[in-house]
Design a protein around this motif. Structure first.
Motif, PDB file in Angstrom:
ATOM      1  N   MET A   1       0.844  -1.202   0.000  1.00 16.46           N
ATOM      2  CA  MET A   1       0.000   0.000   0.000  1.00 16.46           C
ATOM      3  C   MET A   1       0.878   1.250   0.000  1.00 16.46           C
ATOM      4  N   ASN A   2       0.564   2.165  -0.915  1.00 15.41           N
ATOM      5  CA  ASN A   2       1.257   3.442  -0.989  1.00 15.41           C
ATOM      6  C   ASN A   2       0.243   4.581  -0.945  1.00 15.41           C
ATOM      7  N   ILE A   3       0.700   5.736  -0.491  1.00 16.47           N
ATOM      8  CA  ILE A   3      -0.093   6.957  -0.548  1.00 16.47           C
ATOM      9  C   ILE A   3       0.542   7.870  -1.595  1.00 16.47           C
ATOM     10  N   TYR A   4      -0.305   8.414  -2.471  1.00 18.35           N
ATOM     11  CA  TYR A   4       0.154   9.335  -3.511  1.00 18.35           C
ATOM     12  C   TYR A   4      -0.627  10.645  -3.398  1.00 18.35           C
ATOM     13  N   ILE A   5      -0.025  11.707  -3.883  1.00 23.44           N
ATOM     14  CA  ILE A   5      -0.715  12.994  -4.024  1.00 23.44           C
ATOM     15  C   ILE A   5      -0.820  13.293  -5.513  1.00 23.44           C
ATOM     16  N   SER A   6      -2.039  13.530  -5.979  1.00 18.80           N
ATOM     17  CA  SER A   6      -2.258  13.816  -7.398  1.00 18.80           C
ATOM     18  C   SER A   6      -1.903  15.266  -7.713  1.00 18.80           C
ATOM     19  N   THR A   7      -1.257  15.467  -8.871  1.00 23.18           N
ATOM     20  CA  THR A   7      -0.970  16.830  -9.309  1.00 23.18           C
ATOM     21  C   THR A   7      -2.192  17.506  -9.920  1.00 23.18           C
ATOM     22  N   ASN A   8      -3.346  16.850  -9.855  1.00 28.45           N
ATOM     23  CA  ASN A   8      -4.606  17.514 -10.194  1.00 28.45           C
ATOM     24  C   ASN A   8      -4.792  18.781  -9.360  1.00 28.45           C
ATOM     25  N   LEU A   9      -4.082  18.867  -8.243  1.00 32.19           N
ATOM     26  CA  LEU A   9      -4.092  20.055  -7.381  1.00 32.19           C
ATOM     27  C   LEU A   9      -3.699  21.329  -8.112  1.00 32.19           C
ATOM     28  N   ASN A 210     -16.796  17.767  -6.342  1.00 30.10           N
ATOM     29  CA  ASN A 210     -16.046  18.885  -5.779  1.00 30.10           C
ATOM     30  C   ASN A 210     -14.546  18.644  -5.625  1.00 30.10           C
ATOM     31  N   HIS A 211     -14.144  17.412  -5.387  1.00 37.57           N
ATOM     32  CA  HIS A 211     -12.741  17.077  -5.103  1.00 37.57           C
ATOM     33  C   HIS A 211     -12.214  17.882  -3.913  1.00 37.57           C
ATOM     34  N   ASN A 212     -13.003  17.874  -2.844  1.00 34.93           N
ATOM     35  CA  ASN A 212     -12.604  18.515  -1.593  1.00 34.93           C
ATOM     36  C   ASN A 212     -11.693  17.601  -0.777  1.00 34.93           C
ATOM     37  N   ARG A 213     -11.149  18.156   0.307  1.00 31.62           N
ATOM     38  CA  ARG A 213     -10.350  17.347   1.228  1.00 31.62           C
ATOM     39  C   ARG A 213     -11.201  16.208   1.810  1.00 31.62           C
ATOM     40  N   ILE A 214     -10.543  15.179   2.342  1.00 34.74           N
ATOM     41  CA  ILE A 214     -11.220  13.928   2.700  1.00 34.74           C
ATOM     42  C   ILE A 214     -12.334  14.079   3.734  1.00 34.74           C
ATOM     43  N   ASN A 215     -12.262  15.079   4.606  1.00 35.10           N
ATOM     44  CA  ASN A 215     -13.311  15.256   5.604  1.00 35.10           C
ATOM     45  C   ASN A 215     -14.155  16.507   5.359  1.00 35.10           C
ATOM     46  N   ASP A 216     -14.071  17.053   4.151  1.00 38.31           N
ATOM     47  CA  ASP A 216     -14.814  18.256   3.788  1.00 38.31           C
ATOM     48  C   ASP A 216     -15.934  17.874   2.824  1.00 38.31           C
ATOM     49  N   GLY A 217     -16.995  17.293   3.375  1.00 36.71           N
ATOM     50  CA  GLY A 217     -18.112  16.870   2.535  1.00 36.71           C
ATOM     51  C   GLY A 217     -19.021  15.930   3.288  1.00 36.71           C
ATOM     52  N   LYS A 218     -19.969  15.330   2.576  1.00 35.01           N
ATOM     53  CA  LYS A 218     -20.982  14.476   3.194  1.00 35.01           C
ATOM     54  C   LYS A 218     -20.615  12.997   3.210  1.00 35.01           C
ATOM     55  N   GLN A 244      -8.790  24.095  -5.881  1.00 33.54           N
ATOM     56  CA  GLN A 244      -9.145  24.993  -4.784  1.00 33.54           C
ATOM     57  C   GLN A 244      -8.382  24.646  -3.502  1.00 33.54           C
ATOM     58  N   CYS A 245      -7.743  23.482  -3.471  1.00 34.08           N
ATOM     59  CA  CYS A 245      -7.045  23.023  -2.263  1.00 34.08           C
ATOM     60  C   CYS A 245      -5.539  23.274  -2.298  1.00 34.08           C
ATOM     61  N   TYR A 246      -5.014  23.770  -3.420  1.00 28.27           N
ATOM     62  CA  TYR A 246      -3.555  23.734  -3.579  1.00 28.27           C
ATOM     63  C   TYR A 246      -2.811  24.603  -2.570  1.00 28.27           C
ATOM     64  N   LYS A 247      -3.436  25.670  -2.086  1.00 32.77           N
ATOM     65  CA  LYS A 247      -2.771  26.540  -1.104  1.00 32.77           C
ATOM     66  C   LYS A 247      -2.854  25.974   0.314  1.00 32.77           C
ATOM     67  N   ASP A 248      -3.707  24.979   0.512  1.00 30.51           N
ATOM     68  CA  ASP A 248      -3.937  24.450   1.859  1.00 30.51           C
ATOM     69  C   ASP A 248      -2.894  23.377   2.184  1.00 30.51           C
ATOM     70  N   VAL A 249      -1.646  23.788   2.191  1.00 30.79           N
ATOM     71  CA  VAL A 249      -0.537  22.847   2.379  1.00 30.79           C
ATOM     72  C   VAL A 249      -0.656  22.120   3.709  1.00 30.79           C
ATOM     73  N   PHE A 250      -0.915  22.860   4.765  1.00 29.63           N
ATOM     74  CA  PHE A 250      -0.962  22.221   6.083  1.00 29.63           C
ATOM     75  C   PHE A 250      -2.198  21.343   6.233  1.00 29.63           C
ATOM     76  N   GLY A 251      -3.275  21.680   5.534  1.00 28.60           N
ATOM     77  CA  GLY A 251      -4.451  20.822   5.533  1.00 28.60           C
ATOM     78  C   GLY A 251      -4.168  19.492   4.856  1.00 28.60           C
ATOM     79  N   ILE A 252      -3.416  19.527   3.753  1.00 30.18           N
ATOM     80  CA  ILE A 252      -3.054  18.299   3.046  1.00 30.18           C
ATOM     81  C   ILE A 252      -2.149  17.438   3.924  1.00 30.18           C
ATOM     82  N   ILE A 253      -1.189  18.074   4.585  1.00 37.02           N
ATOM     83  CA  ILE A 253      -0.305  17.340   5.499  1.00 37.02           C
ATOM     84  C   ILE A 253      -1.121  16.726   6.636  1.00 37.02           C
ATOM     85  N   GLU A 254      -2.076  17.481   7.145  1.00 36.24           N
ATOM     86  CA  GLU A 254      -2.951  16.989   8.217  1.00 36.24           C
ATOM     87  C   GLU A 254      -3.736  15.762   7.757  1.00 36.24           C
ATOM     88  N   ASP A 255      -4.238  15.791   6.514  1.00 32.73           N
ATOM     89  CA  ASP A 255      -5.015  14.668   5.987  1.00 32.73           C
ATOM     90  C   ASP A 255      -4.161  13.411   5.851  1.00 32.73           C
TER      91      ASP A 255
END
Length: 265
Positions: A1-9, A210-218, A244-255
């Motif tokens: 298992m790996n975690i990746y960050i998409s450059t769709n950001l 929307n492609h929001n952060r993992i806990n920002d939605g229903k 819309q999330c690209y500036k939220d660096v610390f939010g991404i790290i938190e996730d």
């Protein structure tokens, strides 16, 4: 298992920010899912300038999306351009030792009377691309693309499961698309658990993509993680956030820390 960050950001002129983000995360196990944009000269220059730098990271590739349509008729200009873009993706997949390439059956709107023709064309195109991929030792994984709100959902839940079971390719489940389309996510995971190798993870309002952060939605991300651990704990997780999330660096790290902590419990 790996975690990746998409450059769709990022927009193409912001792509080098992925390196800054990964430096801040400071975890060499985190990889990059490169969202290719061969229609854009700035993206092509980024690849040319950074190909060696990218080799330092685990890489997966999202196949071409913009100006790309795998359901286009063979011989059409759209078909020719789509295959040129995908072949460019195959070339860098070998150079970057990409884990897989993500495939969309379609990106355009689905008109009901054209649906069967679109499925037939995109399925034939996938067969051809699978053959091409062998030359590059590349693997193509099929995503549940399209959402009802954009009128581009080609397969409903039942049809997608049947299609996925009928092809040799492994599967990537986009949980945001599934949720926006009102699919039963547990049913999909349970039915395809032996074929799912990755997930695109993000959240939304249950309607728009929307492609929001993992806990920002229903969508209950914790419930998804429970299903993930139960059925597919070796599958990769790709944070596919919107621009819309690209500036939220610390939010991404938190996730990322949130995911790692939850999976280690």
């Amino acid at each position: 298992m790996n975690i990746y960050i998409s450059t769709n950001l990022y927009n193409p002129d912001q792509l080098e920010e992925i390196f800054s983000l990964l430096d801040k995360i400071n975890d060499r196990s985190i990889g990059i899912e490169l969202f290719v944009e061969w229609q854009n000269d700035v993206f092509i220059k980024f690849i040319d300038d950074n190909i060696d730098r990218l080799k330092d990271y685990k890489i997966s590739l999202h196949g071409p999306y913009y100006e790309t349509e795998h359901s286009a008729e063979k011989g059409s200009l759209e078909y020719i351009r789509t295959n040129e873009y995908f072949n460019s993706t195959l070339e860098i997949s070998k150079e970057l030792n990409s884990r897989y390439i993500v495939y969309h059956h379609n990106n355009c709107k689905v008109v009901q009377e054209n649906k069967e023709r679109m499925i037939e064309a995109s399925s034939e195109n996938l067969i051809d691309l699978n053959e091409n991929a062998k030359e590059y030792d590349s693997k193509i994984v099929v995503e549940n693309c399209g959402v009802i709100s954009h009128e581009n959902m080609l397969f409903n839940e039942k049809e997608f499961i049947e299609m996925a079971k009928s092809i040799p390719n492994n599967i990537l489940i986009d949980i945001g698309h599934a949720f926006a389309n009102k699919w039963d996510i547990e049913n999909i995971i349970m039915e395809l658990k032996d074929k799912i190798v990755a997930y695109h993870i993000h959240n939304n309002d249950g309607f728009e993509d929307n492609h929001n952060r993992i806990n920002d939605g229903k969508l209950s991300f914790d419930k998804f993680l429970d299903l993930y651990k139960k059925y597919t704990s070796d599958a990769d997780l790709v944070l596919e956030y919107g621009k819309q999330c690209y500036k939220d660096v610390f939010g991404i790290i938190e996730d990322i820390e949130y995911i790692k902590n939850k999976l280690n419990k």
